[in-house]
Design a protein around this motif. Structure first.
Motif, mmCIF file in Angstrom:
data_model
loop_
_atom_site.group_PDB
_atom_site.id
_atom_site.type_symbol
_atom_site.label_atom_id
_atom_site.label_comp_id
_atom_site.label_asym_id
_atom_site.label_seq_id
_atom_site.Cartn_x
_atom_site.Cartn_y
_atom_site.Cartn_z
ATOM 1 N N SER A 162 0.863 -1.187 0.000
ATOM 2 C CA SER A 162 0.000 0.000 0.000
ATOM 3 C C SER A 162 0.893 1.228 0.000
ATOM 4 C CB SER A 162 -0.909 -0.006 1.236
ATOM 5 O OG SER A 162 -1.721 -1.175 1.254
ATOM 6 N N GLY B 88 -2.314 5.348 5.911
ATOM 7 C CA GLY B 88 -3.750 5.599 5.990
ATOM 8 C C GLY B 88 -4.556 4.813 4.985
ATOM 9 N N THR B 89 -3.907 3.827 4.321
ATOM 10 C CA THR B 89 -4.645 2.919 3.437
ATOM 11 C C THR B 89 -5.249 1.807 4.294
ATOM 12 O OG1 THR B 89 -3.110 3.356 1.616
ATOM 13 C CG2 THR B 89 -4.469 1.355 1.457
ATOM 14 N N LEU B 90 -6.551 1.597 4.137
ATOM 15 C CA LEU B 90 -7.243 0.604 4.964
ATOM 16 C C LEU B 90 -7.855 -0.460 4.060
ATOM 17 C CD1 LEU B 90 -9.404 1.394 8.092
ATOM 18 C CD2 LEU B 90 -10.006 -0.471 6.541
ATOM 19 N N VAL C 143 -4.808 -1.145 8.633
ATOM 20 C CA VAL C 143 -4.566 0.214 8.122
ATOM 21 C C VAL C 143 -3.070 0.468 8.207
ATOM 22 C CG1 VAL C 143 -4.895 1.408 10.368
ATOM 23 C CG2 VAL C 143 -5.273 2.628 8.207
ATOM 24 N N THR C 144 -2.528 1.074 7.174
ATOM 25 C CA THR C 144 -1.074 1.306 7.160
ATOM 26 C C THR C 144 -0.734 2.563 7.954
ATOM 27 O OG1 THR C 144 -1.243 2.565 5.086
ATOM 28 C CG2 THR C 144 -0.840 0.171 4.916
ATOM 29 N N ARG C 145 0.433 2.512 8.567
ATOM 30 C CA ARG C 145 0.890 3.642 9.393
ATOM 31 C C ARG C 145 2.069 4.365 8.721
ATOM 32 N NH1 ARG C 145 -3.313 3.611 12.281
ATOM 33 N NH2 ARG C 145 -3.462 2.584 14.316
ATOM 34 N N TRP D 88 -15.478 -1.004 7.536
ATOM 35 C CA TRP D 88 -14.355 -0.808 8.472
ATOM 36 C C TRP D 88 -14.770 -0.053 9.732
ATOM 37 C CZ3 TRP D 88 -12.356 4.177 9.616
ATOM 38 C CH2 TRP D 88 -12.974 5.226 8.901
ATOM 39 N N TRP E 187 -9.272 2.696 14.904
ATOM 40 C CA TRP E 187 -8.221 2.618 13.861
ATOM 41 C C TRP E 187 -7.192 3.731 13.994
ATOM 42 C CZ3 TRP E 187 -7.906 -1.536 10.808
ATOM 43 C CH2 TRP E 187 -9.070 -2.285 10.521
ATOM 44 N N VAL F 122 -7.317 6.582 12.574
ATOM 45 C CA VAL F 122 -7.132 7.139 11.224
ATOM 46 C C VAL F 122 -8.405 7.872 10.847
ATOM 47 C CG1 VAL F 122 -8.030 5.096 10.007
ATOM 48 C CG2 VAL F 122 -6.421 6.598 8.851
ATOM 49 N N PRO G 129 -9.656 7.214 5.754
ATOM 50 C CA PRO G 129 -8.701 6.267 5.158
ATOM 51 C C PRO G 129 -8.909 6.090 3.659
ATOM 52 C CG PRO G 129 -10.408 5.071 6.321
ATOM 53 C CD PRO G 129 -10.621 6.522 6.640
ATOM 54 N N LEU H 280 -9.664 3.772 0.752
ATOM 55 C CA LEU H 280 -10.408 2.508 0.676
ATOM 56 C C LEU H 280 -10.564 2.083 -0.780
ATOM 57 C CD1 LEU H 280 -13.419 3.476 3.010
ATOM 58 C CD2 LEU H 280 -11.448 2.069 3.675
#
Ligand code: T46
Length: 186
Positions: free
Chosen positions: A53, A57-59, A123-125, A149, A156, A158, A161, A163
């Motif tokens: 990703s 913030g990609t979930l 979710v990416t950090r 989600w 999350w 976030v 995100p 999506l």
């Protein structure tokens, strides 16, 4: 190998040993015998997945595959950092609807074992985060499903995100008619 239980029966946090030296480190990321010697017998894995990703913030989630092709997943982070979540949707489970989340990263080397019967999402950090996971059944698009989600009370951490179109229009947990049954002791 460090093995930790979680408040959701069956969900485990596994941390393989790392052998560090002047070059970096070596680790056995998967060894069935090591786990069996520790009393942990996971089902057979038949498929490995790997996704990247680009943006923090990609979930992706909350996903499941329904019977007859439910998937257990052994999840780890190959690069970057992510918050990984499992939601118990086993009908009759004393923790039905409850979630467990943990930060998985290249740095901490932690893994999350999620048996069939759970929703999975993360979710990416950090940017360019890669997730790698072993699955106990093959991809079956006809059994593939999603739950929103933001309908399971997950913190999350976030806002807004990124999506997929599928995830943006998924059903809520309240509307989800789970196809999974709690089998105590599993
Ligand atoms: C899951 C999967 C997908 N695909 C194809 C289908 C689509 O054309 C493309 C992207 O699929 P999707 O948007 O469902 O990918 P993710 O949003 O990352 O979904 C995954 O993310 C969550 C966190 C999961 O736990 C599941 O493994 C899975 O649902 O890959 C395949 O060819 N094989 C597969 O096993």
């Amino acid at each position: 190998m460090q093995i930790e239980t979680t408040p959701l029966a069956g969900v485990l946090v596994l941390t393989p040993r790392r052998f560090a030296d002047h070059r970096g480190f070596f680790s056995e990321s998967w060894n069935r015998r090591t786990l069996e010697n520790a009393g942990v017998n996971l089902p057979e894995f038949v498929q490995d997945n790997h996704s990247m990703s680009r943006d923090a913030g990609t979930l992706r989630g909350l996903h499941f595959q329904s019977p007859p092709h439910p998937q257990g997943k052994l999840v780890r982070c190959g690069r970057g950092r992510l918050f990984d979540v499992a939601v118990d949707v086993r009908r009759g489970s004393p923790t039905y609807g409850q979630w467990f989340g943990i930060e998985l990263s290249f740095e901490n080397g932690k893994q999350l074992w999620i048996p069939a019967g759970f929703l999975h999402g993360f979710v990416t950090r950090e940017p360019d985060t890669e997730i790698i996971y072993k699955c106990t059944d093959h991809y079956a698009p006809e059994c593939d499903g999603a739950v929103r989600w933001d309908s399971a009370g997950i913190d999350w951490q976030v806002k807004g995100p990124i999506l997929s179109e599928k995830d943006a229009v998924a059903q809520t947990l309240a509307d989800f008619d789970t196809p999974f049954v709690w089998e105590s002791g599993k």
